[in-house]
Design a protein around this motif. Structure first.
Motif, short mmCIF file in Angstrom:
data_model
loop_
_atom_site.label_atom_id
_atom_site.label_comp_id
_atom_site.label_asym_id
_atom_site.label_seq_id
_atom_site.Cartn_x
_atom_site.Cartn_y
_atom_site.Cartn_z
N GLN A 179 0.82 -1.17 0.00
CA GLN A 179 0.00 0.00 0.00
C GLN A 179 0.87 1.25 0.00
OE1 GLN A 179 -2.33 0.17 3.58
NE2 GLN A 179 -0.55 0.45 4.90
N VAL A 180 0.26 2.36 -0.39
CA VAL A 180 0.91 3.65 -0.37
C VAL A 180 0.12 4.55 0.57
CG1 VAL A 180 1.61 5.68 -1.68
CG2 VAL A 180 1.78 3.40 -2.71
N GLN A 181 0.83 5.25 1.43
CA GLN A 181 0.18 6.10 2.40
C GLN A 181 0.91 7.42 2.52
OE1 GLN A 181 0.00 4.48 6.39
NE2 GLN A 181 -1.79 5.72 6.92
N LEU A 182 0.15 8.50 2.64
CA LEU A 182 0.69 9.82 2.87
C LEU A 182 0.33 10.24 4.29
CD1 LEU A 182 -0.31 11.63 -0.45
CD2 LEU A 182 1.81 10.41 0.07
N VAL A 183 1.34 10.57 5.07
CA VAL A 183 1.15 10.94 6.47
C VAL A 183 1.59 12.38 6.66
CG1 VAL A 183 1.69 10.43 8.86
CG2 VAL A 183 1.48 8.57 7.21
N PHE A 216 6.38 1.74 -3.68
CA PHE A 216 6.19 2.45 -4.93
C PHE A 216 7.54 2.69 -5.57
CE2 PHE A 216 7.65 6.43 -3.21
CZ PHE A 216 7.25 6.40 -1.88
N PHE A 217 7.50 3.04 -6.84
CA PHE A 217 8.74 3.23 -7.57
C PHE A 217 9.28 4.65 -7.43
CE2 PHE A 217 11.14 4.19 -11.47
CZ PHE A 217 12.16 3.25 -11.33
N SER A 218 8.42 5.63 -7.64
CA SER A 218 8.85 7.02 -7.56
C SER A 218 7.65 7.93 -7.41
CB SER A 218 9.67 7.41 -8.79
OG SER A 218 8.88 7.34 -9.97
N ILE A 219 7.93 9.17 -7.06
CA ILE A 219 6.89 10.19 -6.92
C ILE A 219 7.06 11.21 -8.04
CG2 ILE A 219 5.95 12.00 -5.46
CD1 ILE A 219 6.95 10.44 -3.05
N ALA A 262 -0.30 13.49 -3.80
CA ALA A 262 0.86 13.02 -4.53
C ALA A 262 0.44 12.22 -5.75
CB ALA A 262 1.77 12.17 -3.65
N ASP A 263 1.16 12.43 -6.82
CA ASP A 263 1.03 11.62 -8.03
C ASP A 263 2.21 10.66 -8.02
OD1 ASP A 263 -0.26 11.19 -10.78
OD2 ASP A 263 1.84 11.54 -11.30
N ILE A 264 1.92 9.38 -7.86
CA ILE A 264 2.97 8.40 -7.60
C ILE A 264 3.01 7.33 -8.68
CG2 ILE A 264 3.78 6.63 -6.01
CD1 ILE A 264 2.70 8.28 -3.73
N ARG A 265 4.20 7.05 -9.14
CA ARG A 265 4.43 5.92 -10.03
C ARG A 265 4.58 4.70 -9.13
NH1 ARG A 265 9.44 5.57 -14.41
NH2 ARG A 265 8.94 3.48 -15.26
N VAL A 266 3.54 3.94 -9.04
CA VAL A 266 3.50 2.83 -8.10
C VAL A 266 4.40 1.68 -8.52
CG1 VAL A 266 2.02 1.15 -6.94
CG2 VAL A 266 1.18 3.46 -7.39
N ARG A 267 4.34 1.33 -9.79
CA ARG A 267 5.13 0.21 -10.29
C ARG A 267 6.04 0.64 -11.43
NH1 ARG A 267 0.41 -4.49 -10.52
NH2 ARG A 267 -0.19 -4.33 -8.30
N TYR A 268 7.17 0.03 -11.52
CA TYR A 268 8.16 0.39 -12.54
C TYR A 268 7.60 0.25 -13.95
CZ TYR A 268 12.26 -0.02 -15.53
OH TYR A 268 13.17 0.12 -16.55
N HIS A 301 2.57 5.75 -15.87
CA HIS A 301 1.58 6.73 -15.45
C HIS A 301 1.46 6.74 -13.93
CE1 HIS A 301 -0.72 2.97 -15.57
NE2 HIS A 301 -1.52 3.53 -14.67
N GLY A 302 1.05 7.86 -13.40
CA GLY A 302 0.95 8.01 -11.96
C GLY A 302 -0.44 7.75 -11.43
N THR A 303 -0.50 7.53 -10.14
CA THR A 303 -1.74 7.31 -9.42
C THR A 303 -1.86 8.36 -8.32
OG1 THR A 303 -1.65 4.93 -9.85
CG2 THR A 303 -3.12 5.69 -8.09
N GLU A 304 -3.03 8.93 -8.17
CA GLU A 304 -3.25 9.98 -7.18
C GLU A 304 -3.49 9.40 -5.79
OE1 GLU A 304 -2.40 13.11 -9.45
OE2 GLU A 304 -3.30 13.44 -7.48
N PHE A 305 -2.86 10.00 -4.79
CA PHE A 305 -3.04 9.63 -3.40
C PHE A 305 -3.26 10.88 -2.57
CE2 PHE A 305 -0.70 6.11 -5.18
CZ PHE A 305 -1.33 5.00 -4.64
N TRP A 306 -3.99 10.72 -1.47
CA TRP A 306 -4.29 11.82 -0.57
C TRP A 306 -3.94 11.46 0.86
CZ3 TRP A 306 -5.95 16.59 -2.10
CH2 TRP A 306 -6.43 16.69 -3.41
#
Length: 122
Positions: free
Chosen positions: A1-5, A28-31, A97-103, A107-112
């Motif tokens: 999982q990806v989490q923003l704290v 995740f791979f990168s932000i 954050a727009d995060i590249r979850v997998r290498y 494309h990025g995925t939005e997280f809050w």
């Protein structure tokens, strides 16, 4: 999982400063980009500041000259330095954050983030 704290919110008087932090954790791979939004009671969520890259930032007109967004890529963390705070800055501040979850998926995925309360008294 990806989490923003998020952290750093609090109660301050007008004219004082706060420094918000938002750390991304998980796998995740990168932000690609990170930013800050805020929402006051009864109002829509609005963009405060956004950092697409080290040389590309965007600020809401209401915070220009007072707020500064920065990133520490090694720590996967974004900061929002808020100076000369005003009562109208009172809101819940959310990290985005727009995060590249997998290498393999460029494309990025939005997280809050969960939000952190900022209250400015006068």
């Amino acid at each position: 999982q990806v989490q923003l704290v998020e952290s750093g919110g609090g109660l301050v008087q007008a004219g004082e400063s706060l420094n918000l932090s938002c750390a991304a954790s998980g796998s995740f791979f990168s932000i690609n980009a990170m930013g800050w939004y805020r929402q006051a009671p009864g109002k829509q969520r609005e963009l405060v500041a956004r950092s697409i890259s080290a040389g590309s930032t965007n600020y809401a007109d209401s915070v220009k000259g007072r707020f500064t967004i920065s990133r520490d890529n090694a720590k996967n963390t974004v900061y929002l330095q808020m100076n000369s705070l005003k009562p109208e800055d009172t809101a819940v501040y959310y990290c985005n954050a727009d995060i590249r979850v997998r290498y393999l998926f460029r494309h990025g995925t939005e997280f809050w983030g969960q939000g952190t309360q900022v209250t400015v008294s006068s």
